[in-house]
Design a protein around this motif. Structure first.
Motif, PDB file in Angstrom:
ATOM      1  N   GLU A  93     -48.912  53.089  83.701  1.00 20.08           N
ATOM      2  CA  GLU A  93     -50.240  53.061  84.288  1.00 20.08           C
ATOM      3  C   GLU A  93     -50.747  51.619  84.299  1.00 20.08           C
ATOM      4  OE1 GLU A  93     -54.699  54.764  83.332  1.00 20.08           O
ATOM      5  OE2 GLU A  93     -52.966  55.700  82.389  1.00 20.08           O
ATOM      6  N   VAL A  94     -51.369  51.230  85.407  1.00 13.54           N
ATOM      7  CA  VAL A  94     -51.897  49.880  85.527  1.00 13.54           C
ATOM      8  C   VAL A  94     -53.130  49.744  84.637  1.00 13.54           C
ATOM      9  CG1 VAL A  94     -52.874  48.172  87.100  1.00 13.54           C
ATOM     10  CG2 VAL A  94     -51.024  49.660  87.881  1.00 13.54           C
ATOM     11  N   VAL A  95     -53.119  48.749  83.759  1.00  9.61           N
ATOM     12  CA  VAL A  95     -54.241  48.482  82.856  1.00  9.61           C
ATOM     13  C   VAL A  95     -55.097  47.342  83.408  1.00  9.61           C
ATOM     14  CG1 VAL A  95     -54.851  47.746  80.506  1.00  9.61           C
ATOM     15  CG2 VAL A  95     -52.917  49.284  80.869  1.00  9.61           C
ATOM     16  N   GLU A  96     -54.445  46.354  84.015  1.00  9.91           N
ATOM     17  CA  GLU A  96     -55.139  45.238  84.654  1.00  9.91           C
ATOM     18  C   GLU A  96     -54.570  45.094  86.055  1.00  9.91           C
ATOM     19  OE1 GLU A  96     -54.646  40.604  84.113  1.00  9.91           O
ATOM     20  OE2 GLU A  96     -55.699  41.485  82.389  1.00  9.91           O
ATOM     21  N   LYS A  97     -55.464  44.976  87.030  1.00 12.29           N
ATOM     22  CA  LYS A  97     -55.102  44.934  88.448  1.00 12.29           C
ATOM     23  C   LYS A  97     -53.938  43.980  88.711  1.00 12.29           C
ATOM     24  CE  LYS A  97     -57.209  44.062  92.914  1.00 12.29           C
ATOM     25  NZ  LYS A  97     -58.458  43.770  93.614  1.00 12.29           N
ATOM     26  N   ILE A  98     -53.025  44.425  89.586  1.00 13.11           N
ATOM     27  CA  ILE A  98     -51.871  43.616  89.978  1.00 13.11           C
ATOM     28  C   ILE A  98     -52.036  43.268  91.451  1.00 13.11           C
ATOM     29  CG2 ILE A  98     -49.368  43.537  90.207  1.00 13.11           C
ATOM     30  CD1 ILE A  98     -49.217  45.774  88.099  1.00 13.11           C
ATOM     31  N   LEU A 103     -49.531  38.254  88.245  1.00  7.68           N
ATOM     32  CA  LEU A 103     -49.147  39.253  87.246  1.00  7.68           C
ATOM     33  C   LEU A 103     -50.347  40.086  86.853  1.00  7.68           C
ATOM     34  CD1 LEU A 103     -46.847  37.214  84.833  1.00  7.68           C
ATOM     35  CD2 LEU A 103     -46.166  38.784  86.638  1.00  7.68           C
ATOM     36  N   GLY A 104     -50.091  41.343  86.564  1.00  9.78           N
ATOM     37  CA  GLY A 104     -51.084  42.229  85.992  1.00  9.78           C
ATOM     38  C   GLY A 104     -50.518  42.818  84.722  1.00  9.78           C
ATOM     39  N   ILE A 105     -51.165  43.843  84.208  1.00  3.48           N
ATOM     40  CA  ILE A 105     -50.703  44.470  82.968  1.00  3.48           C
ATOM     41  C   ILE A 105     -50.557  45.966  83.190  1.00  3.48           C
ATOM     42  CG2 ILE A 105     -51.264  44.926  80.548  1.00  3.48           C
ATOM     43  CD1 ILE A 105     -52.726  42.266  80.485  1.00  3.48           C
ATOM     44  N   VAL A 106     -49.448  46.524  82.693  1.00  2.00           N
ATOM     45  CA  VAL A 106     -49.219  47.973  82.748  1.00  2.00           C
ATOM     46  C   VAL A 106     -48.906  48.489  81.353  1.00  2.00           C
ATOM     47  CG1 VAL A 106     -48.381  47.948  85.133  1.00  2.00           C
ATOM     48  CG2 VAL A 106     -46.758  47.737  83.277  1.00  2.00           C
ATOM     49  N   ARG A 107     -49.211  49.764  81.154  1.00  2.00           N
ATOM     50  CA  ARG A 107     -48.863  50.435  79.904  1.00  2.00           C
ATOM     51  C   ARG A 107     -47.731  51.412  80.222  1.00  2.00           C
ATOM     52  NH1 ARG A 107     -51.767  50.840  75.553  1.00  2.00           N
ATOM     53  NH2 ARG A 107     -53.723  50.512  76.663  1.00  2.00           N
ATOM     54  N   GLU A 120     -50.856  45.345  96.233  1.00  2.00           N
ATOM     55  CA  GLU A 120     -51.963  45.365  95.286  1.00  2.00           C
ATOM     56  C   GLU A 120     -52.066  46.733  94.621  1.00  2.00           C
ATOM     57  OE1 GLU A 120     -56.686  44.829  95.697  1.00  2.00           O
ATOM     58  OE2 GLU A 120     -55.445  43.161  96.423  1.00  2.00           O
ATOM     59  N   LEU A 121     -52.197  46.733  93.309  1.00  2.00           N
ATOM     60  CA  LEU A 121     -52.313  47.966  92.533  1.00  2.00           C
ATOM     61  C   LEU A 121     -53.566  47.887  91.673  1.00  2.00           C
ATOM     62  CD1 LEU A 121     -48.600  48.283  91.341  1.00  2.00           C
ATOM     63  CD2 LEU A 121     -49.661  49.415  93.292  1.00  2.00           C
ATOM     64  N   ASP A 122     -54.393  48.936  91.737  1.00  2.00           N
ATOM     65  CA  ASP A 122     -55.655  48.955  90.995  1.00  2.00           C
ATOM     66  C   ASP A 122     -55.481  49.572  89.615  1.00  2.00           C
ATOM     67  OD1 ASP A 122     -57.210  47.806  93.033  1.00  2.00           O
ATOM     68  OD2 ASP A 122     -57.246  49.734  94.098  1.00  2.00           O
ATOM     69  N   MET A 123     -56.479  49.322  88.760  1.00  2.00           N
ATOM     70  CA  MET A 123     -56.475  49.896  87.413  1.00  2.00           C
ATOM     71  C   MET A 123     -56.399  51.419  87.497  1.00  2.00           C
ATOM     72  SD  MET A 123     -59.264  47.628  85.294  1.00  2.00           S
ATOM     73  CE  MET A 123     -59.418  48.940  84.123  1.00  2.00           C
ATOM     74  N   GLY A 124     -55.635  51.992  86.581  1.00  2.00           N
ATOM     75  CA  GLY A 124     -55.507  53.436  86.505  1.00  2.00           C
ATOM     76  C   GLY A 124     -54.441  54.020  87.401  1.00  2.00           C
ATOM     77  N   GLN A 125     -53.887  53.227  88.307  1.00  2.00           N
ATOM     78  CA  GLN A 125     -52.867  53.730  89.234  1.00  2.00           C
ATOM     79  C   GLN A 125     -51.549  53.947  88.498  1.00  2.00           C
ATOM     80  OE1 GLN A 125     -52.698  51.462  92.805  1.00  2.00           O
ATOM     81  NE2 GLN A 125     -51.182  52.790  93.767  1.00  2.00           N
ATOM     82  N   VAL A 139     -42.841  46.749  89.280  1.00  2.00           N
ATOM     83  CA  VAL A 139     -43.292  48.126  89.425  1.00  2.00           C
ATOM     84  C   VAL A 139     -43.606  48.435  90.886  1.00  2.00           C
ATOM     85  CG1 VAL A 139     -44.184  48.262  87.068  1.00  2.00           C
ATOM     86  CG2 VAL A 139     -45.698  47.519  88.904  1.00  2.00           C
ATOM     87  N   VAL A 140     -43.553  49.737  91.198  1.00  2.00           N
ATOM     88  CA  VAL A 140     -43.973  50.232  92.513  1.00  2.00           C
ATOM     89  C   VAL A 140     -44.923  51.409  92.266  1.00  2.00           C
ATOM     90  CG1 VAL A 140     -41.871  49.523  93.721  1.00  2.00           C
ATOM     91  CG2 VAL A 140     -41.981  51.776  92.683  1.00  2.00           C
ATOM     92  N   PRO A 141     -45.843  51.628  93.188  1.00  2.00           N
ATOM     93  CA  PRO A 141     -46.799  52.729  92.989  1.00  2.00           C
ATOM     94  C   PRO A 141     -46.115  54.095  93.153  1.00  2.00           C
ATOM     95  CG  PRO A 141     -47.142  51.738  95.123  1.00  2.00           C
ATOM     96  CD  PRO A 141     -46.117  50.897  94.412  1.00  2.00           C
TER      97      PRO A 141
END
Length: 143
Positions: A93-98, A103-107, A120-125, A139-141
């Motif tokens: 799950e995206v924690v910080e927008k990518i 770079l962004g952050i994912v969990r 572009e990937l938003d938080m929570g995606q 990562v890919v959505p």
């Protein structure tokens, strides 16, 4: 007090070998052996302070070059699992927008990783890990 440098090389070699046992990736094995070679050189030739670093460097280089086919064969062996690829095909799950180029952050599971994506990937995606370098996930959505 006379400082014996061979102890430093011996401790470094042992720590590198222990770290290799914990990771199982062959990356630290050759450096640990090279440090042990330096410890032997420092023990027998304590007056030559240049000899252990040169011996460690040359033995590490030789070990890397001469054993590359062996380690490549071991990696292709059935049942070998490289820990550096353990996150591929897991969901996160995206924690910080990518954003593309940033770079962004994912969990992923209980871990938080830097990640990059082509779009572009938003938080929570929700995302799927498609590749992993040492510290960054691609990562890919999930649609």
């Amino acid at each position: 007090m006379d400082l014996a440098f061979w102890w430093f090389w011996l401790i470094a070699g042992i720590l590198l070998l222990v770290a290799e046992m914990l990771t199982g990736t062959f990356y630290l094995l050759w450096l640990g052996i090279a440090a042990l070679v330096a410890a032997v050189l420092a023990y027998f030739f304590p007056e030559n302070l240049w000899l252990p670093p040169v011996g460690a460097s040359s033995s590490a280089l030789l070990l890397l070059l001469l054993t590359k086919p062996l380690t490549a064969r071991a990696r292709l062996a059935r049942g070998y699992h490289d820990p550096s690829h353990q996150l591929v095909n897991l969901h996160g799950e995206v924690v910080e927008k990518i954003a593309p180029g940033r770079l962004g952050i994912v969990r992923v599971g209980n871990e938080v990783w830097s990640a990059k994506a082509q779009e572009e990937l938003d938080m929570g995606q929700r995302v799927l890990v498609v590749s992993q370098s040492s510290t960054v996930l691609q990562v890919v959505p999930i649609k």
